[in-house]
Design a protein around this motif. Sequence first.
Motif, PDB file in Angstrom:
ATOM      1  N   LEU A  57       0.882  -1.226  -0.003  1.00  0.00           N
ATOM      2  CA  LEU A  57       0.123  -0.040   0.017  1.00  0.00           C
ATOM      3  C   LEU A  57       0.827   1.216  -0.065  1.00  0.00           C
ATOM      4  N   ALA A  58       0.637   1.846  -1.097  1.00  0.00           N
ATOM      5  CA  ALA A  58       1.338   3.436  -0.890  1.00  0.00           C
ATOM      6  C   ALA A  58       0.396   4.291  -0.663  1.00  0.00           C
ATOM      7  N   LEU A  59       0.505   4.839   0.864  1.00  0.00           N
ATOM      8  CA  LEU A  59      -0.328   5.668   1.629  1.00  0.00           C
ATOM      9  C   LEU A  59       0.051   6.891   1.641  1.00  0.00           C
ATOM     10  N   TRP A  60      -0.474   8.024   1.019  1.00  0.00           N
ATOM     11  CA  TRP A  60      -0.297   9.315   0.818  1.00  0.00           C
ATOM     12  C   TRP A  60      -0.962  10.042   2.047  1.00  0.00           C
ATOM     13  N   ASP A  61      -0.528  10.428   2.996  1.00  0.00           N
ATOM     14  CA  ASP A  61      -0.963  11.092   4.066  1.00  0.00           C
ATOM     15  C   ASP A  61      -0.924  12.611   3.543  1.00  0.00           C
ATOM     16  N   CYS A  62      -2.184  13.301   3.198  1.00  0.00           N
ATOM     17  CA  CYS A  62      -1.830  14.695   2.621  1.00  0.00           C
ATOM     18  C   CYS A  62      -2.079  15.793   3.646  1.00  0.00           C
ATOM     19  N   GLY A  63      -1.252  16.688   4.004  1.00  0.00           N
ATOM     20  CA  GLY A  63      -1.605  17.338   5.066  1.00  0.00           C
ATOM     21  C   GLY A  63      -2.409  18.347   4.516  1.00  0.00           C
ATOM     22  N   GLY A  64      -3.463  18.812   5.489  1.00  0.00           N
ATOM     23  CA  GLY A  64      -4.767  19.580   5.388  1.00  0.00           C
ATOM     24  C   GLY A  64      -4.507  20.904   5.287  1.00  0.00           C
ATOM     25  N   GLN A  65      -3.435  21.677   5.808  1.00  0.00           N
ATOM     26  CA  GLN A  65      -3.715  22.882   5.789  1.00  0.00           C
ATOM     27  C   GLN A  65      -3.836  23.800   4.345  1.00  0.00           C
ATOM     28  N   ASP A  66      -4.459  24.864   4.343  1.00  0.00           N
ATOM     29  CA  ASP A  66      -5.212  25.596   3.391  1.00  0.00           C
ATOM     30  C   ASP A  66      -4.127  25.772   2.200  1.00  0.00           C
ATOM     31  N   HIS A  67      -2.866  26.066   2.461  1.00  0.00           N
ATOM     32  CA  HIS A  67      -2.015  26.239   1.338  1.00  0.00           C
ATOM     33  C   HIS A  67      -1.740  24.994   0.785  1.00  0.00           C
ATOM     34  N   PHE A  68      -1.654  24.010   1.256  1.00  0.00           N
ATOM     35  CA  PHE A  68      -1.254  22.453   0.689  1.00  0.00           C
ATOM     36  C   PHE A  68      -2.460  21.917  -0.033  1.00  0.00           C
TER      37      PHE A  68
END
Length: 296
Positions: A57-68
């Motif tokens: 599994l390639a798990l992409w945890d995407c930071g949720g701050q607005d600019h990201f």
Amino acid sequence: EENDPNKKVLLMGKSGAGKTSMRSIIFANFMPKDTMRLGFTNSINQSNIRFLGTLSLALWDCGGQDHFMQHYFESQRDTLFRNVQVLIYVFDVHSEDQRDMNYYRSCVDAIQDHSPTAHIFVLIHKMDLIPVEKRDEAFNKKEREVVKNSAGLNVICFKTSIWDETLYLAWSRIVHYLIPNSDVLTQSLNRFCSACEADEVVLFEKSTFLVISNFSSKQHKDVHRFEKISNIVKQFKLSCSKAAARFKSMTVMNTNFCAFVDEFTSSTYIMLISSDSTILPALTQMNIDLAKKHFE
Ligand code: GTP
């Protein structure tokens, strides 16, 4: 794509929703309280998780701050949302922030464009912050809103909290979609269950303790009993490792039933429940040992 052993899983949602917390508990042996000291995720954290021996599994945890988030929907849109097998979107049930639903909508649109066959799961998270008697209502309200913003795509919603078994329930179901031949596995388990004259057989993935497959020959009132066991045994296993002991197996016996938890294949644990007191534990142990080879 369904048979590709490399599965891309996107974990998305607003900052502070609880994405890194759940990932750390399920895949990195964190205790729930350990998550209180997690910082925000800087852009995307990619981890490769070996699961059941052959799955990756390639798990992409995407930071949720607005600019990201803005980058995800603009400059990174094509690469991020390409080849996705599963999108997991996490909502903080407590938050009324309207931006969150807009972000969700943008995710759905991007998935529709770049990975139209992906499965979408929505976790209505931090349910523990809502009083027990109001949880269903809060969940249903959020779920209706989510469905309205899903562009007609098939979406499965779960209520979750890191403080109880609901986290295991949701992730077990999600992982189920990623396991090839899961029906074959359930059939084998079914045969094994009858061969041992057991009431129930459950297969857990070794490191996460997620439920991989199960078979019951009887009806039970508590439909979440396996996830409760995942939660309990995993915490017990972690306590063992803190004491430098390795958890291998567990037997619980009383006058009504006998439960065995034991290492099974190189990537699973098995639990076998039997209410027939005439079946000797040693025999069950032997049956488990004999079946190992077949399932490996
Ligand atoms: P970003 O990395 O900024 O996108 O945030 P995130 O979604 O990864 O959030 P994170 O996992 O860092 O969690 C933020 C806070 O929420 C932590 O203090 C967690 O302890 C807390 N938290 C996570 N899950 C739950 C939950 O189910 N219930 C409660 N009450 N708190 C939770």
